[in-house]
Design a protein around this motif. Structure first.
Motif, PDB file in Angstrom:
ATOM      1  N   GLY A  87      21.084  16.192 -20.912  1.00 29.15           N
ATOM      2  CA  GLY A  87      19.693  15.946 -21.276  1.00 29.15           C
ATOM      3  C   GLY A  87      19.139  14.813 -20.443  1.00 29.15           C
ATOM      4  O   GLY A  87      19.897  14.088 -19.792  1.00 29.15           O
ATOM      5  N   PRO A  88      17.816  14.651 -20.468  1.00 30.24           N
ATOM      6  CA  PRO A  88      17.200  13.624 -19.630  1.00 30.24           C
ATOM      7  C   PRO A  88      17.649  12.207 -20.001  1.00 30.24           C
ATOM      8  O   PRO A  88      18.140  11.986 -21.106  1.00 30.24           O
ATOM      9  N   SER A  89      17.463  11.304 -19.075  1.00 26.01           N
ATOM     10  CA  SER A  89      17.787   9.909 -19.309  1.00 26.01           C
ATOM     11  C   SER A  89      17.030   9.399 -20.534  1.00 26.01           C
ATOM     12  O   SER A  89      15.842   9.679 -20.695  1.00 26.01           O
ATOM     13  N   SER A  91      17.599  10.336 -23.627  1.00 26.33           N
ATOM     14  CA  SER A  91      17.482  11.323 -24.708  1.00 26.33           C
ATOM     15  C   SER A  91      18.449  11.054 -25.860  1.00 26.33           C
ATOM     16  O   SER A  91      18.342  11.677 -26.907  1.00 26.33           O
ATOM     17  N   LYS A  93      22.151  10.585 -25.402  1.00 28.92           N
ATOM     18  CA  LYS A  93      23.527  11.058 -25.170  1.00 28.92           C
ATOM     19  C   LYS A  93      24.558   9.947 -25.428  1.00 28.92           C
ATOM     20  O   LYS A  93      25.503  10.139 -26.185  1.00 28.92           O
ATOM     21  N   THR A 218      27.506   8.796 -12.739  1.00 34.26           N
ATOM     22  CA  THR A 218      26.338   9.476 -12.167  1.00 34.26           C
ATOM     23  C   THR A 218      26.397   9.406 -10.648  1.00 34.26           C
ATOM     24  O   THR A 218      25.800  10.209  -9.957  1.00 34.26           O
ATOM     25  N   HIS A 247      27.386  14.764 -16.220  1.00 35.29           N
ATOM     26  CA  HIS A 247      26.425  14.772 -15.119  1.00 35.29           C
ATOM     27  C   HIS A 247      26.816  15.782 -14.054  1.00 35.29           C
ATOM     28  O   HIS A 247      26.066  16.022 -13.114  1.00 35.29           O
ATOM     29  N   HIS A 262      17.069  16.364 -26.289  1.00 33.53           N
ATOM     30  CA  HIS A 262      15.718  16.065 -25.817  1.00 33.53           C
ATOM     31  C   HIS A 262      15.054  15.201 -26.860  1.00 33.53           C
ATOM     32  O   HIS A 262      14.982  15.599 -28.023  1.00 33.53           O
ATOM     33  N   ASP A 263      14.612  14.024 -26.472  1.00 31.37           N
ATOM     34  CA  ASP A 263      13.957  13.108 -27.412  1.00 31.37           C
ATOM     35  C   ASP A 263      14.739  12.947 -28.711  1.00 31.37           C
ATOM     36  O   ASP A 263      14.154  12.974 -29.800  1.00 31.37           O
TER      37      ASP A 263
END
Ligand code: ATP
Length: 278
Positions: A87-89, A91, A93, A218, A247, A262-263
């Motif tokens: 998921g995006p940075s 989010s 994780k 990353t 990643h 997500h969010d």
């Protein structure tokens, strides 16, 4: 000299013990900069580990009031399976991983290991079953042998070397000027990102935890290094319940389950099916 040496030696021993207590968290949790601390219940017992099933049930969490980071997160990791968190940075994780290590307590819902609420068991007991391979491994100012031994300070030299072999760093160490006695860390030999991560893997092999939390680097690594790390990780994670902040596509493909965040919510959940003949 002897008078000076004895207290220094004691200091060294204690320093090492204290460091080893913290080694699993390392930079991942930025321990020294954090103020919050979770407290054990007065009547908390030990975690009774049986097979390593992990359940997140409607977990809600925020670091600061009013800004929810995880909302109603629910998922199950079956014993021995690997879950990839993507998921995006920002989010959430890494937050999931920190909560499983009980670096913070959840504000809603619960996290269970083998059916036991982790907020009700002793932290030491919980953490003794969990190993962490952080993204950025800290090497202490000591030789490479002791740096690996931080995974389990009672380990013999032979066990340290076996772990280094399994983590695919043994041959590299033999090429260092003083082999296993080579000083590393700030004042010693500098190791590459990939080598440091293999040191972390060797430590984890020594600890031999039942659950593994992995924060994949990353940074780009050359394909040979990447391949070596993947192979040594596969050895550590085989048959161990594993949560990985992923990643790398190769990690995601191999996972038994993929959670897309997500969010702070699970946006998608599933696995990649690649046909055998591909
Ligand atoms: P990345 O891939 O960039 O590491 P992530 O998905 O792992 O991101 P988290 O580290 O879980 O994200 O962070 C989720 C959110 O929580 C972010 O908005 C972050 O700013 C916030 N956050 C993380 N740690 C703290 C903290 N100690 N105090 C306050 N907010 C935090």
């Amino acid at each position: 000299i002897i008078q000076l040496y004895t207290p220094l030696n004691w200091f060294g021993t204690y320093y090492r013990m204290i460091q080893s207590a913290f080694v699993d968290m390392e930079s991942m949790f930025d321990l020294l900069t954090e103020e919050k601390e979770v407290k054990d219940d007065v009547n908390a017992g030990d975690l009774l580990f049986t097979e390593g099933r992990v359940d997140f049930q409607n977990v809600c969490f925020s670091y600061t009031a009013g800004k929810e980071i995880l909302s109603e997160v629910s998922f199950t990791v079956m014993p021995g399976q690997t879950v990839a968190l993507v998921g995006p940075s920002g989010s959430g994780k890494s937050t999931i991983i920190r909560l499983l290590f009980r670096f913070y307590d959840v504000q809603g819902g619960c996290i269970l290991i083998d059916g036991q609420d982790i907020s009700k068991v002793k932290q030491n007991s919980l953490r003794s079953y969990i190993g962490v391979v952080p993204q950025d491994t800290v090497l202490f100012n000591d030789n490479i042998r002791e740096n690996i031994r931080y995974g389990r300070i009672s380990a013999s030299d032979q066990e340290v070397e076996e772990a280094a072999v399994a983590a695919d760093i043994h041959h590299k160490i033999l090429s260092f000027p003083d082999g296993y006695d080579t000083e590393v860390g700030e004042r010693g030999l500098k190791l590459s990102g990939g080598e440091k991560q293999r040191v972390a893997i060797a430590r984890t092999i020594l600890k031999s935890p039942r659950i593994i939390l992995l924060d994949e680097a990353t940074s780009a690594l050359d394909s040979q290094t990447e391949c070596n790390i993947q192979a040594s990780l596969a050895k550590v994670c085989a048959n161990h319940t594993t949560l990985v902040v992923a990643h790398r596509l190769s990690t995601i493909i191999k996972a038994d389950q993929i959670l897309v965040l997500h969010d702070g919510r699970i946006a998608e959940q599933g696995r990649i099916n690649i046909k055998e003949e591909m």
